[in-house]
Design an enzyme around this catalytic site. Structure first.
Site, PDB file in Angstrom:
ATOM      1  N   LYS A 154      19.133 -46.830  -2.932  1.00  0.00           N
ATOM      2  CA  LYS A 154      17.869 -46.359  -2.346  1.00  0.00           C
ATOM      3  C   LYS A 154      18.030 -46.095  -0.844  1.00  0.00           C
ATOM      4  O   LYS A 154      17.589 -45.055  -0.330  1.00  0.00           O
ATOM      5  CB  LYS A 154      16.780 -47.409  -2.588  1.00  0.00           C
ATOM      6  CG  LYS A 154      15.511 -47.210  -1.800  1.00  0.00           C
ATOM      7  CD  LYS A 154      14.701 -46.023  -2.267  1.00  0.00           C
ATOM      8  CE  LYS A 154      13.656 -45.644  -1.246  1.00  0.00           C
ATOM      9  NZ  LYS A 154      12.636 -44.759  -1.741  1.00  0.00           N
ATOM     10  N   CYS A 201       9.199 -43.856   5.300  1.00  0.00           N
ATOM     11  CA  CYS A 201      10.450 -44.103   4.554  1.00  0.00           C
ATOM     12  C   CYS A 201      11.677 -43.615   5.306  1.00  0.00           C
ATOM     13  O   CYS A 201      12.529 -44.402   5.721  1.00  0.00           O
ATOM     14  CB  CYS A 201      10.389 -43.408   3.207  1.00  0.00           C
ATOM     15  SG  CYS A 201       8.918 -43.833   2.296  1.00  0.00           S
TER      16      CYS A 201
HETATM   17  N1  SAJ Z   1      11.598 -33.154   7.255  1.00  0.00           N
HETATM   18  C1  SAJ Z   1      12.145 -32.236   8.145  1.00  0.00           C
HETATM   19  N2  SAJ Z   1      12.987 -31.277   7.670  1.00  0.00           N
HETATM   20  C2  SAJ Z   1      13.278 -31.182   6.333  1.00  0.00           C
HETATM   21  C3  SAJ Z   1      12.736 -32.121   5.436  1.00  0.00           C
HETATM   22  C4  SAJ Z   1      11.889 -33.101   5.921  1.00  0.00           C
HETATM   23  O1  SAJ Z   1      11.901 -32.287   9.352  1.00  0.00           O
HETATM   24  O2  SAJ Z   1      14.041 -30.255   5.966  1.00  0.00           O
HETATM   25  C5  SAJ Z   1      10.704 -34.215   7.777  1.00  0.00           C
HETATM   26  C6  SAJ Z   1       9.293 -34.127   7.212  1.00  0.00           C
HETATM   27  O3  SAJ Z   1       8.509 -33.200   7.916  1.00  0.00           O
HETATM   28  C7  SAJ Z   1       8.824 -35.556   7.386  1.00  0.00           C
HETATM   29  C8  SAJ Z   1      10.096 -36.369   7.160  1.00  0.00           C
HETATM   30  O4  SAJ Z   1      11.168 -35.465   7.333  1.00  0.00           O
HETATM   31  O5  SAJ Z   1       8.352 -35.777   8.707  1.00  0.00           O
HETATM   32  C9  SAJ Z   1      10.196 -37.028   5.805  1.00  0.00           C
HETATM   33  O6  SAJ Z   1       9.720 -36.166   4.800  1.00  0.00           O
HETATM   34  P1  SAJ Z   1      10.452 -35.973   3.406  1.00  0.00           P
HETATM   35  O7  SAJ Z   1       9.731 -34.948   2.627  1.00  0.00           O
HETATM   36  O8  SAJ Z   1      11.899 -35.751   3.607  1.00  0.00           O
HETATM   37  O9  SAJ Z   1      10.394 -37.422   2.733  1.00  0.00           O
HETATM   38  P2  SAJ Z   1       9.223 -38.496   2.443  1.00  0.00           P
HETATM   39  O10 SAJ Z   1       9.264 -39.517   3.528  1.00  0.00           O
HETATM   40  O11 SAJ Z   1       7.934 -37.867   2.121  1.00  0.00           O
HETATM   41  O12 SAJ Z   1       9.790 -39.135   1.057  1.00  0.00           O
HETATM   42  C10 SAJ Z   1      11.124 -39.632   1.029  1.00  0.00           C
HETATM   43  C11 SAJ Z   1      11.824 -39.073  -0.213  1.00  0.00           C
HETATM   44  N3  SAJ Z   1      13.245 -39.360  -0.165  1.00  0.00           N
HETATM   45  C12 SAJ Z   1      14.175 -38.390  -0.271  1.00  0.00           C
HETATM   46  O13 SAJ Z   1      13.882 -37.226  -0.421  1.00  0.00           O
HETATM   47  C13 SAJ Z   1      15.593 -38.827  -0.249  1.00  0.00           C
HETATM   48  C14 SAJ Z   1      11.205 -39.675  -1.476  1.00  0.00           C
HETATM   49  O14 SAJ Z   1      11.913 -39.260  -2.636  1.00  0.00           O
HETATM   50  C15 SAJ Z   1      11.211 -41.205  -1.379  1.00  0.00           C
HETATM   51  O15 SAJ Z   1      10.603 -41.798  -2.520  1.00  0.00           O
HETATM   52  C16 SAJ Z   1      10.397 -41.595  -0.157  1.00  0.00           C
HETATM   53  O16 SAJ Z   1      11.066 -41.059   1.003  1.00  0.00           O
HETATM   54  C17 SAJ Z   1      10.339 -43.111  -0.093  1.00  0.00           C
HETATM   55  O17 SAJ Z   1       9.268 -43.653  -0.455  1.00  0.00           O
HETATM   56  O18 SAJ Z   1      11.343 -43.749   0.213  1.00  0.00           O
END
Ligand code: SAJ
Length: 412
Positions: A205, A259
């Site tokens: 994880k 996360c």
């Molecule tokens: N972000 C970027 N650029 C990107 C992708 C995301 O700047 O290309 C930013 C987003 O805007 C946001 C942050 O990253 O601020 C996180 O967003 P996210 O969509 O990557 O992830 P979370 O936090 O919504 O959910 C993540 C997910 N983990 C992964 O994709 C590996 C989800 O599957 C997990 O269940 C969740 O964390 C968790 O609960 O751990």
């Protein structure tokens, strides 16, 4: 195992959806939360946060009688711990909520019970949880109890779908624990269930979220390099991603949410001298809001304008969730640096600004159309669909700082 006895401790972003899908799968579930208002709301079938599909599923589960909620745990065959695992001011994991959760159920434990840790946790926490429980209940040292880590992997905005369709990793402190936990998850999960040991599940994880953080950091660093060189980063990424083995993520104003911005620190804390890349990625992502603030400050200094509109507050697109949102800290910083500048915040996903922003006199919640009509500088912080639908004609005469690349051709 009885089909009617799961006690879920923590009715937050993971505990609530998990309770609901278990209730819908026919289990009788009892949810526990220390917050009285949360308990009151959920007991009457009203969800405490927005998530597509959650509201209806919750209300059905409560009406069916399969889901009850209170502040006190009830005797069950399975206990799922889904409490927060934040970091402290030194970026060290804070597992105090897990400890309290174990304490709260210790007196209820009986032989053959299964305790599942869903909270994202430092490696070794499931074993620690067992040790804490056995310290509290030494009468159970030679009695069969089962412990497993089954980390959640659902993404906000699509939780109710992903909780069913995603594969699950189930790590037991022994084979029997993993098997027992897997049979619970098989009752609602349509993805594959992968059995392993607890430490591997914990590290898996942390690896998933650290992988994403490192890759976002690469995109964010690239955006700073491209800006320095006067090159359009969005075009570079689009072109580089045409390579069959390159898949760069999207830069943004920083990494938010509870996360990705937190979990890599658990890995760093587990092996501080062996994680320079993961630590550095965190630093790059944490420094991105300042880069955005500097760009806004440069514009305001150069133009001497006395107002700015910032579009979006949520931590990512199309959610109302403001936790750890870089947009919130950017608004705070700009307002603090320029007390005589009127800062208009456009966030259609919230009705009122969070208290931290309400206190700042030069910040106010603005209507999207009003901001488009009256502001010259527009800073895009969140790529909500509603902002993507703004006609180009409404933007061409504006000065735009687009941190998400949705108006890339128009960015100043
Ligand atoms: N972000 C970027 N650029 C990107 C992708 C995301 O700047 O290309 C930013 C987003 O805007 C946001 C942050 O990253 O601020 C996180 O967003 P996210 O969509 O990557 O992830 P979370 O936090 O919504 O959910 C993540 C997910 N983990 C992964 O994709 C590996 C989800 O599957 C997990 O269940 C969740 O964390 C968790 O609960 O751990």
């Amino acid at each position: 195992m009885s089909k009617i006895d799961v006690c879920v401790v923590g009715m937050g972003y993971i505990g609530l959806p998990t309770s609901v899908v278990l209730a819908q799968a026919g289990w009788r579930v009892h949810g526990v939360d220390i917050n009285e208002q949360v308990v009151e709301s959920l007991s009457s079938g009203v969800a405490t946060f927005e998530e597509p599909g959650l509201s209806q599923a919750l209300s059905n589960s409560v009406i069916s009688g399969n889901l009850t909620v209170s502040q006190v745990p009830e005797k069950a065959n399975v206990y799922i711990i889904a409490v927060p695992t934040p970091i402290d001011a030194n970026n060290e994991p804070d597992t105090s909520f897990i400890r309290s959760a174990v304490q709260s159920v210790a007196r209820l434990i009986k032989a053959d019970d299964l305790i599942v840790l869903e909270s994202t946790s430092p490696v070794g926490t499931t074993e620690l949880l067992r040790d804490i429980l056995l310290d509290l209940r030494p009468d159970f040292v030679d009695v069969e109890l089962y412990f497993a880590h089954c980390p959640e992997r659902v993404i906000p905005g699509s939780m109710m779908k992903e909780i069913i369709s995603n594969d699950r990793v189930v790590g037991g402190i022994d084979g029997k624990s993993a098997e027992k936990a897997a049979s619970l998850y098989r009752s609602f999960c349509q993805g594959e269930i992968h059995l392993t040991d607890a430490r591997t599940a914990e590290l898996t994880k942390l690896t998933e979220n650290s992988f994403r953080d490192v890759n976002i950091a690469f995109a964010n660093e690239l955006s700073i390099v491209a800006d320095h060189l006067g090159v359009n980063v969005w075009e570079v990424i689009e072109l580089a991603n045409r390579h069959p083995r390159v898949q760069i993520l999207q830069p943004g104003p920083g990494v938010g949410g509870h996360c990705i911005a937190v979990d890599p620190w658990f890995l760093v804390a587990s092996a501080p001298l062996k994680t320079p890349l993961i630590r550095s990625a965190r630093t790059v992502n944490d420094s991105k809001p300042k880069f955005v603030v500097d760009r806004i400050a440069k514009y305001l200094h150069e133009t001497n304008r006395r107002s700015v509109a910032l579009f979006g507050l949520a931590f990512k697109a199309n959610v109302e969730d403001l936790r750890e949102s870089p947009a919130v800290s950017i608004v705070q910083e700009v307002a603090k640096l320029f007390p005589d500048v009127r800062v208009s915040v456009v966030e259609p996903f919230v009705d009122v600004l969070p208290p931290a922003l309400q206190e700042i006199v030069n910040v106010h919640h603005a209507d999207l159309q009003d901001a488009l009509d009256s502001e010259q500088l527009i800073v895009l912080l969140v790529d909500h669909d509603i902002f993507k639908m703004i006609p180009q004609s409404a933007l061409t005469a504006k000065d735009l700082i687009d941190t998400r690349g949705i108006w890339k051709e128009l960015d100043i």
